[in-house]
Enzyme design. Structure first.
Site, PDB file in Angstrom:
ATOM      1  CG  ASP B 348      40.512 -89.787  -4.306  1.00 47.99           C
ATOM      2  OD1 ASP B 348      40.761 -90.824  -3.655  1.00 47.99           O
ATOM      3  OD2 ASP B 348      40.379 -89.740  -5.533  1.00 47.99           O
ATOM      4  CD  GLU B 389      54.635 -80.279   1.705  1.00 43.79           C
ATOM      5  OE1 GLU B 389      55.260 -79.795   0.727  1.00 43.79           O
ATOM      6  OE2 GLU B 389      53.971 -81.320   1.637  1.00 43.79           O
ATOM      7  CG  PHE B 455      64.271 -83.358   0.952  1.00 45.45           C
ATOM      8  CD1 PHE B 455      64.085 -83.493   2.325  1.00 45.45           C
ATOM      9  CD2 PHE B 455      63.938 -84.421   0.128  1.00 45.45           C
ATOM     10  CE1 PHE B 455      63.577 -84.654   2.848  1.00 45.45           C
ATOM     11  CE2 PHE B 455      63.447 -85.602   0.649  1.00 45.45           C
ATOM     12  CZ  PHE B 455      63.258 -85.712   2.020  1.00 45.45           C
ATOM     13  CB  THR B 459      70.437 -86.006   4.238  1.00 49.99           C
ATOM     14  OG1 THR B 459      69.682 -85.202   3.335  1.00 49.99           O
ATOM     15  CG2 THR B 459      71.827 -86.196   3.701  1.00 49.99           C
ATOM     16  CG  MET B 461      67.754 -83.812   7.763  1.00 47.68           C
ATOM     17  SD  MET B 461      69.079 -83.528   8.928  1.00 47.68           S
ATOM     18  CE  MET B 461      70.483 -84.070   8.023  1.00 47.68           C
ATOM     19  CG  ASP B 606      42.924 -88.811 -11.194  1.00 44.54           C
ATOM     20  OD1 ASP B 606      43.176 -89.893 -10.625  1.00 44.54           O
ATOM     21  OD2 ASP B 606      43.412 -87.731 -10.834  1.00 44.54           O
ATOM     22  CG  ASP B 610      41.362 -94.187  -9.470  1.00 46.77           C
ATOM     23  OD1 ASP B 610      41.603 -94.926  -8.494  1.00 46.77           O
ATOM     24  OD2 ASP B 610      41.676 -92.990  -9.520  1.00 46.77           O
TER      25      ASP B 610
END
Lengths: 557, 770
Positions: B348, B389, B455, B459, B461, B606, B610
């Protein structure tokens, strides 16, 4: 000087084989994979009701092979027992049962152990219709098994191995017959006799009468060598001047013997689609052959004792016209290939020298081994080597993409168990059971002690490994040895074939694993060394004690 | 509660297990093997002498039979009188051989017992977690029966007290803070933090919640907070812990396919040597007096592969053990072996190849924008972005940014590492309410300058509205451009071209471009910079994949990303292939396709979706945090839930096989020297010339035989640590590995006994009569 000759003789053989093995190997690969049938073959299949395009499972393949061989056994036995009624019997009587069984088993098993003196026992009909025919067919059987095994390695998840009738027919008609004709012509050119005449009786210069036998010797001789059979037309085998008159005929015979066994690795490589796999097998066979030849030649050239020193080497039991090198090369060739023909008496070799032909056979006839049987024997050893090597690199072992799991290693193990068990058990019974021991020591053995032990050991080794060469000095035409050796030959021939074909069936049904960098490469010098090592170690561990009692104890006396 | 995991770090090429601060770690012995462990295993080893047990290990059983035979002979000998023999036999010789044969068997048992003993210690500590726990089951019938629809939390249901051993599959139990979870199951309501250290050795609690892929709980673990309802998924006695106990104890150990195949080969060798020894006397009878029975039995025992047979089961148990120590639970030995054969690894992307989150790796000013202004805007626009991020922009600015931006980031981060919880960008706080503490968080700094804009999906943004009326926005290029266009601030063709080129370049490299733009209070605006976010590949991975390639293992990265992004990351990480935009069905199809080509596949997973792929894979490693369905489907469970461990698992599988192969080779190679010791000794009496074979110059025939037998016994003892530890394994191509191991264990196996037997002979020859 002798060393130069030794190298030159070997060099000549190597050069000729190097030139021939590629086209012949490829020819055999084509022969056994082509879908085309010759017209005469098609006619034969129709006459016998065989469907040549039907694929067979390993059981059916084996069944056909065994039935075919059983018929052959019966035919050769019957021919001998009925000899006195047959034409061309030269007035010889019927062969007695134990000897007839021994001879039939021996020629069926591609062994050609001869407990008898041919010129005094079997007439032309038995020689030609019985023994010579089996010389072809038993060789074809060995080839068929080897090819079926290679097919097992190449097939991708199909449970079939080809068609046994097609393989037997093609091997005989398209390979053995033409080569035998060529060989016979060459031998006649070399001076080997070929006639259908009665024995000639002459008066010698001293006034005595002597019977000089004739016969279709060259034609018999060609297939005797080509099919790694080894059964001579005469008692003296290739030491007889009518069978092997000179150095040239000697060379032709050596080449005929080595031709197919040394070409089969090429066939194998071509069929599995990786020539270097074939080269690796060839290298191991050739390497073992080379070492054996060098050691034997050295032992005979050095030759301890006063007589050998005076003669410049151990000349006892060797023909003047071949010399030591012509004899040792011939001996290595015929014992390394399950041929068993002799042009000198191995019994008379130096003690250590005499151990080498014995060792060649104990290796399991894989250097390069008999027609077909040498290849499948070596491939079985390769599977065992791969098994250990595979574990050493941390993967489930695989050979040519086929996993070597429990079933595979069981069959390979059973294969390896057969001959040592027969050899040791046969020898032990011969000495361990009082009645048999009386027969052995009273009749059979000429030289009691270590040498006598070596002779009996040699006989059982030769029989179980389907070689057929004798140490001489042993009177083998006794009921015990006839039956025991006959049985040893049959078990030593057909039990391994059962395991080989069963293994081939298992392998064929497997889907191959793709090759990756994690796959153990089986063509490298390292693996070749390991394969040779496994071969030697297995032999050494099995036979060291008896060798110590026989040749080693004698040789260090 | 002591943790079952962690003894000593494993040696060799297998990566060392991570050291984890658990309470149990320090209390365990550091050495894997020592005199104490041997002594402790002695009673078990003695119990294993029972023929009914021994018969399952045929080679050692043969030794035991030989030992019994010689013991009987030693007792009877004084009454039988001296028989003629080829070997000069001193008094007490038969006793000595018999004693050492018993020792050989005992040492073989000891190897197995030590290995089992190590597992037992773990099992014992695991057992403490299995103690009877009262369970509170929600009644399903009668008065107060639980009605899930009406009362999902089970607040009004009647509770029945029941012993944990009386639970059945499907029962729903209530577990509250401080309780031990009575059995394996799935959380069906609520969320709780759970202490799983009893199983995993990891002291930090984990969160388990209803729904999703983190719903499985394990019996024996303790709930630390909150209240959950658990539906029991396994019957008592078959729980995860029970399986773990039987695994580490070796109770449920079955021989693996390769082990069985090796057994066949060893049995064959034993048969061959049985034939050799049984036929020896009859054959020798023609030339010599019979060999003494004690010598014959000694020869047989020395030749049959006792060394590897004695160590074989210990190697297998130790291999499982190594996995358990690395917190991986293999549900069968077959799976461990399969791991060594794996030729395709499905990995993964997230968590295995990349860190879970994208990180900022650059801020590119657009034409006409100063470097410092671009960076500062990027930082300011990210202040409200509490996602990893967003934080990574600050971190980048702090380390790589120009002075102003760096200072701003420093102020925002406050030199601390505190992170606002995800999704906590609260609505803009009224002015002046920001506390001193808040001022240290990014949003706190922001509150000094303006109000954050979170966020939103519409939008696409986020950004900040400054107090002076100006605004900053950060977002996908198209969204930010639309924002500028809407205010009539469409950038010039030059800027737009530069921006689009930069965006295309970053996307082409598999990164995510974010555009930062500004709108002044007067309504004019411009695009300032492009932030380059990318998936950061974990360090050292390309080397690791290079090693895997050398081992012949193909790596395939599985990701939900689009093809371009996936390819770019794959190229950087050095994986061989990519499955982009992968669905569980794609995974399953890929596995089947690889297997059809004869490859063996390993994967981790997991989620419940799967499960089919995990079941299909040859090695399916389920994460412990995953669902019960995933754990049932896989054949291994990683208690640490670290998908990168797959690579270690492969190495351990290989190491297991290599150890077996190495000791087999060693064992067989030993025979050569033993022959040179015993064969001349057997016949030297009759044929003195065979003394030439006595290359070791052993002092007397009796001493030679006894020395070989002693060596044969001691070598087992000497190799127990190696069997338990496993031989060194390096990730190199097979041919190199073969050369190396052949040299060490093949050649070493030939040479070592020559030296060993000679040394033992020097001591034995001091005995009277030898």
């Amino acid at each position: 000087m002798s060393v130069v000759w030794a190298v030159a003789a070997l060099g000549l053989v190597v050069v000729l084989l190097a030139a021939v093995h590629v086209p012949l190997g490829d020819y055999m690969a084509r022969l056994y994979t082509s879908p085309q049938h010759l017209r005469v073959e098609r006619w034969l299949y129709r006459a016998t009701g065989v469907n040549p395009d039907a694929e067979q499972s390993w059981r059916r393949y084996l069944g056909g092979l065994l039935a075919f061989s059983a018929l052959g056994l019966l035919a050769v036995y019957a021919l001998q027992r009925l000899q006195h009624w047959l034409p061309g019997s030269l007035g010889l009587p019927a062969v007695e049962p134990s000897l007839a069984f021994n001879t039939a088993a021996s020629f069926l098993g591609n062994t050609n152990w001869q407990s008898y003196s041919p010129e005094a026992t079997v007439g032309l009909t038995v020689q030609m219709a019985g023994l010579a025919v089996q010389n072809f067919l038993s060789a074809a059987v060995g080839l068929a098994v080897a090819i079926a095994f290679v097919r097992g390695l190449t097939r991708r998840g199909e449970p079939t191995l080809g068609n046994v009738w097609v393989d037997l027919t093609r091997g005989t008609l398209r390979l053995l017959l033409p080569l035998a004709v060529l060989g016979a012509v060459l031998l006649m050119l070399a001076g080997v006799i070929q006639n259908l005449g009665e024995p000639t009786t002459i008066s010698t210069l001293t006034g005595a009468t002597q019977t000089i036998p004739g016969g279709p010797v060259a034609s018999q001789e060609a297939i005797k060598m080509l099919g790694t059979n080894g059964g001579g037309f005469f008692n003296a085998n290739s030491a007889h001047p009518f069978e092997n008159p000179n150095a040239f005929s000697n060379l032709v015979q050596i080449l005929l013997v080595l031709l197919i066994p040394f070409s089969l690795p090429r066939t194998f490589g071509t069929m599995v689609g990786s020539r270097r796999q074939g080269v690796a097998i060839l290298a191991v066979m050739g390497g073992l052959f080379l070492v054996s030849y060098a050691l034997l030649t050295w032992a005979e050239l050095v030759g301890a004792g006063a007589a050998p020193q005076a003669a410049g080497g151990a000349m006892e039991g060797k023909e003047q016209r071949f010399g030591i090198i012509g004899s040792t090369l011939f001996a290595t060739t015929t014992t390394g290939t399950s041929t068993g023909a002799v042009n000198s008496m191995h019994d008379s070799y130096t003690a250590l020298g005499g151990a080498l032909p014995l060792l060649n056979m104990m290796l399991g006839e894989v250097a390069p081994g008999g027609v077909g049987s040498g290849l499948y024997g070596m491939l079985i050893l390769a599977i065992v080597a791969v098994f250990v090597a595979g574990l050493l690199v941390g993967r489930t072992p695989e050979y040519l993409g086929k996993r070597i799991g429990r079933g595979e290693i069981t069959l390979a193990s059973l294969y390896l168990l057969v001959t040592p068990t027969i050899v040791l058990l046969g020898t032990a019974l011969s000495f361990g059971i009082p009645a048999l021991r009386e027969s052995i020591e009273g009749t059979s053995i000429l030289n009691p002690g270590h040498h006598g032990l070596s002779e009996v050991l040699y006989a059982f080794t030769s029989a179980a490994n389907n070689n057929g060469s004798a140490f001489a000095g042993l009177t083998a035409n006794t009921p015990w040895l006839n039956w025991a050796l006959g049985l040893a030959i049959l078990l030593g021939r057909f039990l391994p074939i059962v395991f080989v074909l069963a293994l081939a069936g298992r392998l064929a049904a497997q889907r191959p694993v793709p090759v990756t960098a994690g796959t153990l490469p089986t063509h490298t010098p390292l693996f070749q060394g390991m394969l040779a090592g496994v071969t030697l170690l297995f032999t050494a561990l099995t036979y060291f004690p008896v060798l110590a009692l026989g040749p080693l104890a004698e040789g260090t006396l | 509660m002591s943790a079952p995991v962690l003894f000593s770090p494993a040696s060799g090429g297998v990566p060392p297990e991570p050291h984890r601060p658990t309470s149990g770690a320090s209390s365990q012995p550091r050495r894997a093997f020592g005199a104490r462990a041997l002594l402790a295993a002695l009673p078990l080893a003695l119990r294993k002498l029972d023929p009914r047990v021994m018969v399952r290990r045929p080679v050692l059983f043969v030794v035991e039979l030989g030992a019994a035979l010689l013991t009987a002979l030693a007792i009877a000998e004084p009454f039988l009188g001296r028989s003629e023999s080829a070997t000069p036999i001193p008094g007490g010789f038969t006793w000595a051989i018999a004693a050492w044969l018993w020792a050989t068997v005992l040492f073989g048992n000891l190897a197995e017992a030590v290995a089992e003993g190590r597992g037992k210690a773990q099992a014992d500590s695991l057992r403490t977690t299995r103690s009877e726990t009262p369970a509170r089951v929600l009644a399903t019938a009668g008065d107060g029966a639980w009605d899930r629809a009406a009362d999902p939390a089970g607040l009004r249901a009647r509770l029945e007290e029941r012993a944990s051993s009386a639970l059945a599959i499907g029962d729903v139990v209530l577990v509250e803070a401080g309780d031990v979870i009575p059995g394996d199951g799935d959380v069906i309501h609520g969320v709780a933090s759970v202490d799983e250290s009893a199983i995993t050795g990891e002291s930090a609690p984990v969160v388990r919640e209803a729904g999703g892929d983190r719903s499985a709980v394990t019996g024996g673990t303790r709930v630390l907070s909150d209240r959950i309802l658990v539906r029991v998924t396994s019957t008592p006695g078959q729980t995860f812990v029970d399986r773990m106990i039987s695994l580490v104890e070796g109770a449920s150990r079955r021989k693996t396919p390769n082990e069985v195949a090796l057994d066949v080969l060893l049995a064959t060798l034993t048969l061959v040597f049985l034939v050799v020894t049984l036929t020896l006397n009859p054959i020798a009878s023609s030339v010599a007096a019979p060999v003494h029975l004690a010598v014959l039995v000694a020869l047989l025992v020395c030749l049959i592969p006792t060394t590897i047979s004695a160590l074989l089961s210990a190697i297998g148990i130790a291999g499982m053990d190594r996995l358990v120590r690395r917190n991986v639970l293999a549900l069968s030995g077959r799976a461990v072996e399969a791991a060594g054969d794996v030729s395709t690894l499905l990995l993964d992307k997230t968590g295995t190849i990349t860190y879970g989150n994208r990180r900022a790796v650059g801020v590119n000013p657009l034409p006409g924008v100063e470097l410092d202004a671009a960076w500062s805007a990027a930082v300011e626009a990210s202040l409200a972005d509490a996602t990893p991020e967003g934080r990574s922009v600050l971190a980048l600015a702090l380390s790589d940014g120009p002075r102003t931006a760096s200072a701003l980031a420093h102020a925002a981060l406050g030199g601390t590492d505190t992170v606002a919880p995800a999704g906590s960008s609260e609505p803009a706080a009224p002015e002046g309410e920001a506390s001193a503490e808040a001022g240290r968080t990014p949003s706190g700094v922001l509150q000094l300058t303006g109000s954050p804009v979170a966020f939103s999906a519409t939008t696409r943004m986020s950004g900040v509205d400054r107090r002076d009326g100006s605004a900053l926005r950060k977002g996908a290029g198209s969204a930010v451009l639309a924002w500028l266009d809407a205010a009539g601030n469409a950038p010039s063709a030059r800027v737009r071209a530069a921006l689009e080129a930069d965006v295309a370049r970053i996307a082409g490299q598999g990164g995510t471009p974010l555009v930062v733009a500004e709108q002044e209070a007067d309504g004019t605006g411009r695009a300032l910079a492009v932030i380059h976010l990318k998936d950061v590949v974990k360090e050292g991975l390309p080397e690791k994949f290079e090693q895997l390639r050398a081992m012949g293992i193909r790596t395939v990265m599985i990701t939900g990303d689009n093809e371009v992004t996936a390819r770019a990351i794959a190229a950087e990480a050095g994986v061989d292939d990519v499955l982009a935009e992968a669905t569980p069905e794609d995974k399953l199809a890929l596995i089947k396709q690889e297997q059809a080509g004869g490859r063996m596949v390993a994967m981790t997973g997991d989620g419940t979706n799967d499960a089919p792929a995990l079941a299909q894979a040859d090695v399916g490693v389920a994460m412990n945090t995953g669902t019960s369905a995933a754990k049932e489907a896989g054949n291994m469970v990683d208690l640490d839930s670290d998908p990168a461990k797959l690579i270690d698992i492969v190495a351990i599988g290989k190491q297991l096989l290599i150890t077996r192969g190495a000791l087999t080779t060693f064992s067989i190679a030993n025979d050569l020297a033993k022959y040179f010791a015993i064969v001349p000794a057997m016949f030297m009496g009759a044929f003195p010339q065979l003394g030439a074979l006595n290359v070791m110059g052993l002092s007397s025939p009796a001493s030679a035989v006894l020395s070989a037998v002693i060596f044969n016994a001691l070598v087992i003892l000497a190799l127990i640590p190696l069997a338990l530890r496993g031989v060194k394994y390096r990730a190199v191509a097979a041919s190199k590995l073969l050369g190396r191991n052949l040299l060490i264990y093949g050649l070493g196996g030939v040479v070592a006994p020559f030296i060993g037997i000679k040394l033992i002979d020097l001591v034995v020859s001091l005995l009277p009569g030898f």
